[in-house]
Design an enzyme around this catalytic site. Sequence first.
Site, mmCIF file in Angstrom:
data_model
loop_
_atom_site.group_PDB
_atom_site.id
_atom_site.type_symbol
_atom_site.label_atom_id
_atom_site.label_comp_id
_atom_site.label_asym_id
_atom_site.label_seq_id
_atom_site.Cartn_x
_atom_site.Cartn_y
_atom_site.Cartn_z
ATOM 1 C CD GLU A 35 -2.525 1.651 0.458
ATOM 2 O OE1 GLU A 35 -2.488 2.966 0.007
ATOM 3 O OE2 GLU A 35 -3.217 0.759 -0.339
ATOM 4 N NE ARG A 36 -0.769 5.401 -4.875
ATOM 5 C CZ ARG A 36 -1.411 5.839 -5.871
ATOM 6 N NH1 ARG A 36 -0.363 5.892 -6.802
ATOM 7 N NH2 ARG A 36 -2.379 6.306 -6.489
ATOM 8 C CB ILE A 42 -10.346 5.890 -1.894
ATOM 9 C CG1 ILE A 42 -9.398 6.564 -2.680
ATOM 10 C CG2 ILE A 42 -11.354 6.993 -1.834
ATOM 11 C CD1 ILE A 42 -8.586 7.763 -2.374
ATOM 12 C CB CYS A 43 -13.536 2.820 0.818
ATOM 13 S SG CYS A 43 -14.867 2.470 1.870
ATOM 14 N N GLY A 180 -21.758 17.608 -11.499
ATOM 15 C CA GLY A 180 -21.904 16.075 -11.528
ATOM 16 C C GLY A 180 -22.847 15.750 -10.341
ATOM 17 N N GLY A 182 -23.997 12.404 -9.659
ATOM 18 C CA GLY A 182 -23.917 10.982 -9.207
ATOM 19 C C GLY A 182 -23.781 10.940 -7.533
ATOM 20 C CB ALA A 183 -23.129 8.299 -5.118
ATOM 21 C CG ASP A 310 -13.336 1.852 -7.399
ATOM 22 O OD1 ASP A 310 -14.482 1.196 -7.168
ATOM 23 O OD2 ASP A 310 -13.193 2.823 -6.738
ATOM 24 C CG HIS A 443 -47.022 -2.289 12.845
ATOM 25 N ND1 HIS A 443 -47.294 -1.615 11.988
ATOM 26 C CD2 HIS A 443 -48.070 -2.042 14.165
ATOM 27 C CE1 HIS A 443 -48.110 -0.555 12.218
ATOM 28 N NE2 HIS A 443 -48.528 -0.885 13.778
#
Length: 464
Positions: A35-36, A42-43, A180, A182-183, A310, A443
Amino acid sequence: MAAKNFDLIVIGAGPGGYVAAIRGAQLGLSVAIVEREHLGGICLNWGCIPTKALLRSSEVFHLMHRAKEFGLKADNVGYDLDAVVKRSRKVAGQLSGGIGHLMKKNKITVFMGQATLAGKGKVAVKTDKGAEDLTAKNIVVATGARARELPGLEADGDLVWTYKHALQPPRMPKKLLVIGSGAIGIEFASFYNTLGANTTVVEVMDRVLPVEDAEISAFAKKQFVKQGMTIMEKAMVKKLDRGKGTVTAHIESGGKVEKLEFDTVISAVGIVGNVENLGLEEVGVKLDRTHVVVDEYCRTGVEGVYAIGDIAGAPWLAHKASHEGVMVAEMIAGGHPHAARPESIAGCTYCQPQVASVGYSEAKAKELGYEVKVGRFPFIGNGKAIALGEAEGMVKTVFDAKTGELLGAHMVGAEVTELIQGYVVGRQLETTEEDLMNTVFPHPTLSEMMHESVLDAYGRVIHM
Protein backbone atom coordinates in the site's frame (compact mmCIF):
# COMPACT_ATOMS: atom_id res chain seq x y z
CA MET A 1 19.21 -9.48 -1.74
CA ALA A 2 17.04 -12.57 -1.92
CA ALA A 3 13.44 -12.09 -3.01
CA LYS A 4 10.74 -12.68 -0.41
CA ASN A 5 8.32 -15.36 -1.53
CA PHE A 6 4.56 -15.52 -0.82
CA ASP A 7 1.54 -17.45 -2.13
CA LEU A 8 -0.34 -14.23 -2.77
CA ILE A 9 0.68 -10.58 -3.20
CA VAL A 10 -2.07 -7.96 -3.09
CA ILE A 11 -1.34 -4.49 -4.48
CA GLY A 12 -3.56 -1.89 -2.79
CA ALA A 13 -5.09 -2.06 0.71
CA GLY A 14 -8.55 -0.62 0.08
CA PRO A 15 -11.80 -2.54 0.68
CA GLY A 16 -10.94 -4.89 -2.19
CA GLY A 17 -7.29 -5.52 -1.40
CA TYR A 18 -7.31 -5.84 2.37
CA VAL A 19 -10.35 -8.17 2.25
CA ALA A 20 -8.64 -10.35 -0.39
CA ALA A 21 -5.56 -10.51 1.85
CA ILE A 22 -7.58 -11.50 4.95
CA ARG A 23 -9.57 -14.18 3.12
CA GLY A 24 -6.36 -15.54 1.57
CA ALA A 25 -4.73 -15.74 5.00
CA GLN A 26 -7.82 -17.46 6.48
CA LEU A 27 -7.47 -20.10 3.75
CA GLY A 28 -3.86 -20.81 4.72
CA LEU A 29 -2.03 -18.77 2.06
CA SER A 30 1.06 -16.72 2.94
CA VAL A 31 0.07 -13.17 2.00
CA ALA A 32 1.81 -9.85 1.43
CA ILE A 33 -0.02 -6.56 0.84
CA VAL A 34 1.52 -3.43 -0.66
CA GLU A 35 0.00 0.00 0.00
CA ARG A 36 1.48 3.35 -1.02
CA GLU A 37 -0.62 5.62 1.18
CA HIS A 38 -3.20 4.47 3.76
CA LEU A 39 -4.46 1.09 4.91
CA GLY A 40 -8.18 1.08 4.12
CA GLY A 41 -7.69 2.95 0.86
CA ILE A 42 -9.92 5.79 -0.34
CA CYS A 43 -13.07 4.21 1.13
CA LEU A 44 -12.01 4.34 4.76
CA ASN A 45 -9.80 7.42 4.59
CA TRP A 46 -11.28 9.73 1.95
CA GLY A 47 -14.53 8.19 0.73
CA CYS A 48 -17.41 6.12 2.08
CA ILE A 49 -16.67 6.44 5.79
CA PRO A 50 -15.65 10.08 6.38
CA THR A 51 -18.42 11.34 4.07
CA LYS A 52 -21.00 9.41 6.13
CA ALA A 53 -19.60 11.01 9.30
CA LEU A 54 -19.99 14.50 7.74
CA LEU A 55 -23.49 13.72 6.49
CA ARG A 56 -24.52 12.50 9.93
CA SER A 57 -23.49 15.88 11.37
CA SER A 58 -25.56 17.74 8.78
CA GLU A 59 -28.51 15.40 9.38
CA VAL A 60 -28.43 16.11 13.13
CA PHE A 61 -28.12 19.85 12.38
CA HIS A 62 -31.16 19.61 10.09
CA LEU A 63 -33.14 17.81 12.81
CA MET A 64 -32.16 20.44 15.41
CA HIS A 65 -33.87 23.04 13.23
CA ARG A 66 -37.00 20.89 13.29
CA ALA A 67 -36.98 20.56 17.09
CA LYS A 68 -40.27 22.45 17.49
CA GLU A 69 -42.12 19.84 15.38
CA PHE A 70 -41.12 17.21 17.95
CA GLY A 71 -42.14 19.34 20.95
CA LEU A 72 -38.51 20.17 21.73
CA LYS A 73 -36.62 23.42 22.20
CA ALA A 74 -33.29 24.15 20.55
CA ASP A 75 -32.34 27.82 20.39
CA ASN A 76 -29.39 29.48 18.63
CA VAL A 77 -28.58 26.31 16.71
CA GLY A 78 -25.18 26.53 15.04
CA TYR A 79 -22.20 24.46 13.98
CA ASP A 80 -18.40 24.48 14.12
CA LEU A 81 -17.16 23.28 10.71
CA ASP A 82 -13.68 22.48 12.05
CA ALA A 83 -15.18 20.28 14.76
CA VAL A 84 -17.47 18.54 12.23
CA VAL A 85 -14.43 17.79 10.04
CA LYS A 86 -12.35 16.73 13.06
CA ARG A 87 -15.00 14.16 14.04
CA SER A 88 -15.06 12.84 10.47
CA ARG A 89 -11.26 12.45 10.41
CA LYS A 90 -11.30 10.74 13.83
CA VAL A 91 -13.85 8.18 12.58
CA ALA A 92 -11.70 7.51 9.48
CA GLY A 93 -8.53 7.26 11.61
CA GLN A 94 -10.11 4.77 14.00
CA LEU A 95 -11.11 2.45 11.15
CA SER A 96 -7.82 2.79 9.28
CA GLY A 97 -5.99 1.81 12.48
CA GLY A 98 -8.31 -1.19 12.75
CA ILE A 99 -7.12 -2.46 9.36
CA GLY A 100 -3.52 -2.46 10.65
CA HIS A 101 -4.68 -4.61 13.57
CA LEU A 102 -6.47 -7.03 11.19
CA MET A 103 -3.31 -7.38 9.08
CA LYS A 104 -1.27 -8.32 12.20
CA LYS A 105 -3.97 -10.66 13.51
CA ASN A 106 -4.03 -12.54 10.18
CA LYS A 107 -0.21 -12.59 9.90
CA ILE A 108 -0.24 -10.61 6.64
CA THR A 109 3.07 -8.91 5.76
CA VAL A 110 2.50 -5.22 5.00
CA PHE A 111 4.84 -3.24 2.73
CA MET A 112 4.22 0.52 2.60
CA GLY A 113 5.44 1.64 -0.81
CA GLN A 114 4.90 1.76 -4.56
CA ALA A 115 4.51 -1.61 -6.31
CA THR A 116 5.37 -2.53 -9.90
CA LEU A 117 4.88 -5.85 -11.68
CA ALA A 118 8.42 -6.84 -12.61
CA GLY A 119 7.77 -9.93 -14.71
CA LYS A 120 5.91 -13.21 -14.19
CA GLY A 121 5.16 -13.64 -10.48
CA LYS A 122 7.41 -10.73 -9.51
CA VAL A 123 6.59 -7.49 -7.71
CA ALA A 124 9.15 -4.75 -7.04
CA VAL A 125 8.31 -2.40 -4.16
CA LYS A 126 9.87 1.02 -3.62
CA THR A 127 9.67 1.93 0.07
CA ASP A 128 11.10 4.78 2.17
CA LYS A 129 13.84 2.39 3.22
CA GLY A 130 14.79 1.30 -0.29
CA ALA A 131 13.55 -1.53 -2.50
CA GLU A 132 11.99 -4.93 -1.86
CA ASP A 133 11.69 -7.78 -4.36
CA LEU A 134 8.68 -10.03 -3.81
CA THR A 135 7.58 -13.15 -5.66
CA ALA A 136 4.28 -15.04 -5.72
CA LYS A 137 2.35 -17.34 -8.01
CA ASN A 138 -0.70 -15.11 -7.62
CA ILE A 139 -0.96 -11.32 -7.75
CA VAL A 140 -4.14 -9.34 -7.12
CA VAL A 141 -4.18 -5.75 -8.38
CA ALA A 142 -6.54 -3.63 -6.27
CA THR A 143 -5.18 -0.12 -6.81
CA GLY A 144 -8.56 1.62 -6.99
CA ALA A 145 -9.38 4.88 -8.70
CA ARG A 146 -9.15 8.65 -8.31
CA ALA A 147 -11.27 11.66 -9.26
CA ARG A 148 -11.53 12.36 -12.97
CA GLU A 149 -10.23 15.84 -13.85
CA LEU A 150 -11.71 17.56 -16.90
CA PRO A 151 -9.53 20.03 -18.85
CA GLY A 152 -10.13 23.56 -17.58
CA LEU A 153 -12.00 22.29 -14.52
CA GLU A 154 -8.93 21.02 -12.65
CA ALA A 155 -8.98 21.31 -8.87
CA ASP A 156 -6.67 23.81 -7.15
CA GLY A 157 -7.75 23.21 -3.54
CA ASP A 158 -8.72 26.84 -3.13
CA LEU A 159 -11.60 27.73 -5.45
CA VAL A 160 -12.07 24.35 -7.15
CA TRP A 161 -12.18 21.20 -5.02
CA THR A 162 -12.16 17.43 -5.48
CA TYR A 163 -13.81 15.17 -2.90
CA LYS A 164 -10.57 15.29 -0.85
CA HIS A 165 -10.69 19.07 -0.47
CA ALA A 166 -14.43 18.90 0.23
CA LEU A 167 -13.73 16.52 3.13
CA GLN A 168 -11.27 18.96 4.71
CA PRO A 169 -12.63 22.30 3.54
CA PRO A 170 -10.42 25.38 3.96
CA ARG A 171 -13.64 27.37 4.55
CA MET A 172 -17.42 27.08 4.42
CA PRO A 173 -18.66 27.80 0.86
CA LYS A 174 -21.28 30.54 0.56
CA LYS A 175 -22.16 30.01 -3.09
CA LEU A 176 -21.32 26.49 -4.20
CA LEU A 177 -21.34 24.85 -7.63
CA VAL A 178 -21.28 21.05 -7.74
CA ILE A 179 -20.42 19.57 -11.14
CA GLY A 180 -21.92 16.07 -11.44
CA SER A 181 -24.91 14.58 -9.62
CA GLY A 182 -23.79 11.00 -9.11
CA ALA A 183 -23.46 9.70 -5.54
CA ILE A 184 -20.35 11.76 -4.70
CA GLY A 185 -21.62 15.04 -6.13
CA ILE A 186 -25.08 14.82 -4.61
CA GLU A 187 -23.78 13.79 -1.17
CA PHE A 188 -21.51 16.85 -0.98
CA ALA A 189 -24.29 19.07 -2.37
CA SER A 190 -26.57 17.72 0.37
CA PHE A 191 -23.99 18.27 3.13
CA TYR A 192 -23.06 21.85 2.24
CA ASN A 193 -26.62 22.86 1.32
CA THR A 194 -27.87 21.67 4.73
CA LEU A 195 -25.17 23.74 6.46
CA GLY A 196 -26.37 26.82 4.57
CA ALA A 197 -24.38 27.05 1.34
CA ASN A 198 -26.38 28.37 -1.63
CA THR A 199 -25.93 25.24 -3.78
CA THR A 200 -26.24 24.69 -7.54
CA VAL A 201 -25.85 21.23 -9.09
CA VAL A 202 -25.05 20.86 -12.81
CA GLU A 203 -25.67 17.48 -14.45
CA VAL A 204 -24.87 16.70 -18.09
CA MET A 205 -27.47 13.88 -18.29
CA ASP A 206 -31.21 14.52 -18.46
CA ARG A 207 -31.71 13.96 -14.71
CA VAL A 208 -29.93 13.96 -11.36
CA LEU A 209 -28.74 10.61 -9.99
CA PRO A 210 -28.77 9.32 -13.59
CA VAL A 211 -28.10 5.66 -12.71
CA GLU A 212 -31.27 5.45 -10.60
CA ASP A 213 -34.82 4.63 -11.71
CA ALA A 214 -36.31 7.73 -13.39
CA GLU A 215 -39.20 7.99 -10.90
CA ILE A 216 -36.81 7.90 -7.93
CA SER A 217 -34.56 10.56 -9.53
CA ALA A 218 -37.58 12.81 -10.08
CA PHE A 219 -38.75 12.36 -6.47
CA ALA A 220 -35.26 13.09 -5.08
CA LYS A 221 -34.91 16.17 -7.28
CA LYS A 222 -38.20 17.59 -5.91
CA GLN A 223 -36.85 17.22 -2.38
CA PHE A 224 -33.49 18.82 -3.26
CA VAL A 225 -35.29 21.80 -4.82
CA LYS A 226 -37.54 22.06 -1.76
CA GLN A 227 -34.36 22.26 0.34
CA GLY A 228 -33.20 25.26 -1.70
CA MET A 229 -30.84 23.64 -4.20
CA THR A 230 -30.77 24.80 -7.82
CA ILE A 231 -30.66 21.77 -10.13
CA MET A 232 -29.54 22.23 -13.76
CA GLU A 233 -30.03 19.12 -15.91
CA LYS A 234 -28.84 18.58 -19.51
CA ALA A 235 -26.26 21.26 -18.69
CA MET A 236 -22.50 21.43 -19.00
CA VAL A 237 -19.79 23.56 -17.42
CA LYS A 238 -17.74 24.68 -20.43
CA LYS A 239 -15.09 26.63 -18.54
CA LEU A 240 -14.24 28.29 -15.25
CA ASP A 241 -12.75 31.77 -14.99
CA ARG A 242 -10.89 31.95 -11.70
CA GLY A 243 -10.57 35.32 -10.00
CA LYS A 244 -9.67 36.42 -6.47
CA GLY A 245 -12.02 34.50 -4.19
CA THR A 246 -14.53 33.98 -7.01
CA VAL A 247 -15.12 31.65 -9.96
CA THR A 248 -17.23 32.47 -13.00
CA ALA A 249 -18.70 29.30 -14.50
CA HIS A 250 -19.76 29.24 -18.15
CA ILE A 251 -22.72 26.85 -18.12
CA GLU A 252 -24.25 25.66 -21.39
CA SER A 253 -27.88 24.61 -21.25
CA GLY A 254 -30.39 24.33 -24.09
CA GLY A 255 -27.94 25.81 -26.59
CA LYS A 256 -27.36 28.96 -24.47
CA VAL A 257 -24.36 29.73 -22.28
CA GLU A 258 -24.90 31.63 -19.06
CA LYS A 259 -22.22 32.95 -16.73
CA LEU A 260 -22.78 32.38 -13.01
CA GLU A 261 -20.55 33.37 -10.12
CA PHE A 262 -19.54 31.10 -7.23
CA ASP A 263 -16.95 31.16 -4.47
CA THR A 264 -16.43 27.37 -4.52
CA VAL A 265 -16.71 24.59 -7.10
CA ILE A 266 -16.71 20.85 -6.33
CA SER A 267 -15.89 18.68 -9.32
CA ALA A 268 -17.47 15.20 -9.11
CA VAL A 269 -17.44 14.05 -12.73
CA GLY A 270 -16.53 10.41 -12.27
CA ILE A 271 -13.36 8.48 -11.63
CA VAL A 272 -10.38 7.02 -13.49
CA GLY A 273 -8.57 3.82 -12.55
CA ASN A 274 -5.06 3.93 -11.04
CA VAL A 275 -3.39 1.89 -13.79
CA GLU A 276 -0.22 3.94 -14.31
CA ASN A 277 3.33 2.87 -13.35
CA LEU A 278 2.28 -0.64 -12.33
CA GLY A 279 3.92 -2.44 -15.25
CA LEU A 280 0.56 -3.94 -16.23
CA GLU A 281 0.91 -3.70 -19.99
CA GLU A 282 4.50 -4.91 -19.84
CA VAL A 283 3.32 -8.27 -18.42
CA GLY A 284 0.48 -8.46 -20.97
CA VAL A 285 -2.51 -7.18 -18.99
CA LYS A 286 -5.05 -5.50 -21.29
CA LEU A 287 -6.35 -2.03 -20.44
CA ASP A 288 -9.51 -0.37 -21.72
CA ARG A 289 -9.01 3.37 -21.21
CA THR A 290 -8.21 3.50 -17.48
CA HIS A 291 -9.55 0.10 -16.44
CA VAL A 292 -8.17 -3.42 -16.48
CA VAL A 293 -10.08 -5.83 -18.72
CA VAL A 294 -11.21 -8.84 -16.65
CA ASP A 295 -13.67 -11.73 -16.94
CA GLU A 296 -16.50 -12.37 -14.45
CA TYR A 297 -13.98 -13.99 -12.09
CA CYS A 298 -11.65 -10.95 -12.18
CA ARG A 299 -9.02 -12.82 -14.23
CA THR A 300 -6.93 -10.59 -16.48
CA GLY A 301 -6.02 -13.27 -19.03
CA VAL A 302 -2.43 -13.22 -17.75
CA GLU A 303 -1.83 -16.35 -15.67
CA GLY A 304 -1.74 -15.59 -11.95
CA VAL A 305 -2.77 -11.92 -12.29
CA TYR A 306 -6.21 -10.75 -11.11
CA ALA A 307 -7.75 -7.27 -10.85
CA ILE A 308 -10.56 -6.36 -8.46
CA GLY A 309 -12.58 -3.33 -7.34
CA ASP A 310 -12.67 0.08 -9.02
CA ILE A 311 -9.73 -0.69 -11.32
CA ALA A 312 -11.73 -3.59 -12.79
CA GLY A 313 -14.65 -1.33 -13.79
CA ALA A 314 -18.22 -0.57 -12.75
CA PRO A 315 -20.06 -0.64 -10.45
CA TRP A 316 -17.55 1.44 -8.49
CA LEU A 317 -18.60 0.34 -5.03
CA ALA A 318 -16.60 -0.72 -1.99
CA HIS A 319 -18.84 -3.72 -1.30
CA LYS A 320 -18.37 -4.96 -4.86
CA ALA A 321 -14.59 -4.74 -4.37
CA SER A 322 -14.77 -6.68 -1.08
CA HIS A 323 -16.91 -9.40 -2.63
CA GLU A 324 -14.46 -9.75 -5.52
CA GLY A 325 -11.56 -9.89 -3.05
CA VAL A 326 -13.13 -12.87 -1.27
CA MET A 327 -14.02 -14.58 -4.55
CA VAL A 328 -10.49 -14.28 -5.95
CA ALA A 329 -8.83 -15.44 -2.71
CA GLU A 330 -11.08 -18.51 -2.67
CA MET A 331 -10.24 -19.32 -6.30
CA ILE A 332 -6.51 -18.98 -5.62
CA ALA A 333 -6.87 -21.35 -2.65
CA GLY A 334 -8.54 -23.93 -4.91
CA GLY A 335 -12.20 -23.17 -4.25
CA HIS A 336 -15.06 -22.70 -6.74
CA PRO A 337 -16.89 -19.52 -5.69
CA HIS A 338 -19.81 -17.98 -7.60
CA ALA A 339 -19.17 -14.83 -9.62
CA ALA A 340 -21.11 -11.76 -8.47
CA ARG A 341 -23.74 -10.44 -10.86
CA PRO A 342 -23.51 -6.65 -11.13
CA GLU A 343 -27.32 -6.38 -11.11
CA SER A 344 -27.42 -8.05 -7.67
CA ILE A 345 -25.20 -5.40 -6.08
CA ALA A 346 -27.07 -2.59 -4.33
CA GLY A 347 -26.19 1.08 -4.75
CA CYS A 348 -26.69 3.52 -1.86
CA THR A 349 -26.54 7.32 -1.82
CA TYR A 350 -26.60 9.08 1.55
CA CYS A 351 -28.03 12.45 0.57
CA GLN A 352 -31.21 13.78 2.18
CA PRO A 353 -33.45 11.94 1.36
CA GLN A 354 -31.39 8.75 1.03
CA VAL A 355 -31.57 6.74 -2.21
CA ALA A 356 -30.98 3.00 -2.59
CA SER A 357 -31.58 0.44 -5.32
CA VAL A 358 -30.79 -3.07 -6.52
CA GLY A 359 -31.42 -4.80 -9.85
CA TYR A 360 -33.04 -3.32 -12.93
CA SER A 361 -34.91 -0.05 -13.14
CA GLU A 362 -38.38 -0.21 -14.70
CA ALA A 363 -37.04 1.21 -17.99
CA LYS A 364 -34.08 -1.20 -18.07
CA ALA A 365 -36.31 -4.24 -17.41
CA LYS A 366 -38.58 -3.24 -20.30
CA GLU A 367 -35.58 -2.59 -22.54
CA LEU A 368 -34.36 -6.13 -21.77
CA GLY A 369 -37.70 -7.46 -23.00
CA TYR A 370 -39.43 -8.23 -19.71
CA GLU A 371 -43.14 -7.74 -19.27
CA VAL A 372 -43.28 -6.09 -15.84
CA LYS A 373 -45.54 -5.60 -12.87
CA VAL A 374 -44.64 -2.51 -10.84
CA GLY A 375 -45.65 -1.70 -7.26
CA ARG A 376 -45.21 1.51 -5.29
CA PHE A 377 -45.79 2.58 -1.72
CA PRO A 378 -45.34 6.09 -0.27
CA PHE A 379 -43.79 6.86 3.14
CA ILE A 380 -46.89 8.91 3.96
CA GLY A 381 -48.87 5.64 4.26
CA ASN A 382 -46.51 4.17 6.87
CA GLY A 383 -47.04 4.66 10.61
CA LYS A 384 -43.37 4.48 11.59
CA ALA A 385 -42.37 7.03 8.91
CA ILE A 386 -45.00 9.49 10.18
CA ALA A 387 -43.94 8.92 13.81
CA LEU A 388 -40.32 9.62 12.81
CA GLY A 389 -41.37 12.81 11.04
CA GLU A 390 -40.09 11.37 7.75
CA ALA A 391 -43.19 11.18 5.58
CA GLU A 392 -41.41 12.02 2.27
CA GLY A 393 -40.33 8.98 0.30
CA MET A 394 -41.35 5.93 -1.68
CA VAL A 395 -40.55 2.28 -2.30
CA LYS A 396 -40.88 0.87 -5.82
CA THR A 397 -40.62 -2.77 -6.87
CA VAL A 398 -40.37 -4.27 -10.36
CA PHE A 399 -41.38 -7.89 -11.06
CA ASP A 400 -41.33 -10.16 -14.07
CA ALA A 401 -45.06 -10.47 -14.87
CA LYS A 402 -44.58 -14.04 -16.18
CA THR A 403 -42.51 -15.64 -13.40
CA GLY A 404 -42.92 -13.31 -10.40
CA GLU A 405 -39.11 -12.85 -10.18
CA LEU A 406 -38.07 -9.68 -8.32
CA LEU A 407 -36.21 -7.78 -11.06
CA GLY A 408 -35.45 -4.58 -9.17
CA ALA A 409 -36.21 -2.47 -6.11
CA HIS A 410 -35.79 1.29 -5.83
CA MET A 411 -36.24 3.51 -2.79
CA VAL A 412 -35.98 7.12 -1.72
CA GLY A 413 -36.50 8.34 1.85
CA ALA A 414 -35.26 7.98 5.41
CA GLU A 415 -32.97 4.98 6.13
CA VAL A 416 -33.54 3.31 2.76
CA THR A 417 -29.82 2.48 2.59
CA GLU A 418 -30.50 0.04 5.45
CA LEU A 419 -33.85 -1.23 4.07
CA ILE A 420 -32.49 -2.17 0.64
CA GLN A 421 -30.67 -5.19 2.04
CA GLY A 422 -33.99 -7.02 2.45
CA TYR A 423 -34.47 -6.98 -1.30
CA VAL A 424 -30.79 -7.81 -1.92
CA VAL A 425 -31.18 -11.00 0.15
CA GLY A 426 -34.46 -11.69 -1.66
CA ARG A 427 -32.75 -11.49 -5.05
CA GLN A 428 -29.87 -13.67 -3.87
CA LEU A 429 -32.39 -16.32 -2.77
CA GLU A 430 -34.22 -15.98 -6.11
CA THR A 431 -37.39 -14.89 -4.39
CA THR A 432 -40.75 -14.45 -6.11
CA GLU A 433 -43.61 -12.11 -5.31
CA GLU A 434 -45.34 -14.96 -3.47
CA ASP A 435 -42.48 -15.44 -1.01
CA LEU A 436 -42.41 -11.72 -0.27
CA MET A 437 -46.20 -11.48 0.11
CA ASN A 438 -46.23 -14.40 2.54
CA THR A 439 -43.46 -12.93 4.69
CA VAL A 440 -44.66 -11.35 7.95
CA PHE A 441 -43.03 -7.92 8.32
CA PRO A 442 -42.75 -6.49 11.87
CA HIS A 443 -44.93 -3.52 12.86
CA PRO A 444 -44.38 -0.62 13.20
CA THR A 445 -41.35 -0.49 10.91
CA LEU A 446 -40.31 1.25 7.71
CA SER A 447 -39.80 -2.25 6.26
CA GLU A 448 -43.58 -2.72 6.04
CA MET A 449 -43.48 -0.40 3.01
CA MET A 450 -41.40 -3.04 1.23
CA HIS A 451 -44.23 -5.52 1.79
CA GLU A 452 -46.90 -3.04 0.68
CA SER A 453 -44.95 -2.15 -2.47
CA VAL A 454 -44.91 -5.85 -3.44
CA LEU A 455 -48.63 -6.17 -2.67
CA ASP A 456 -49.30 -3.07 -4.79
CA ALA A 457 -47.64 -4.67 -7.84
CA TYR A 458 -50.30 -7.37 -7.66
CA GLY A 459 -53.31 -5.21 -6.79
CA ARG A 460 -53.36 -6.32 -3.14
CA VAL A 461 -52.01 -3.24 -1.33
CA ILE A 462 -53.67 -2.70 2.07
CA HIS A 463 -52.81 0.80 3.33
CA MET A 464 -53.27 2.87 0.22
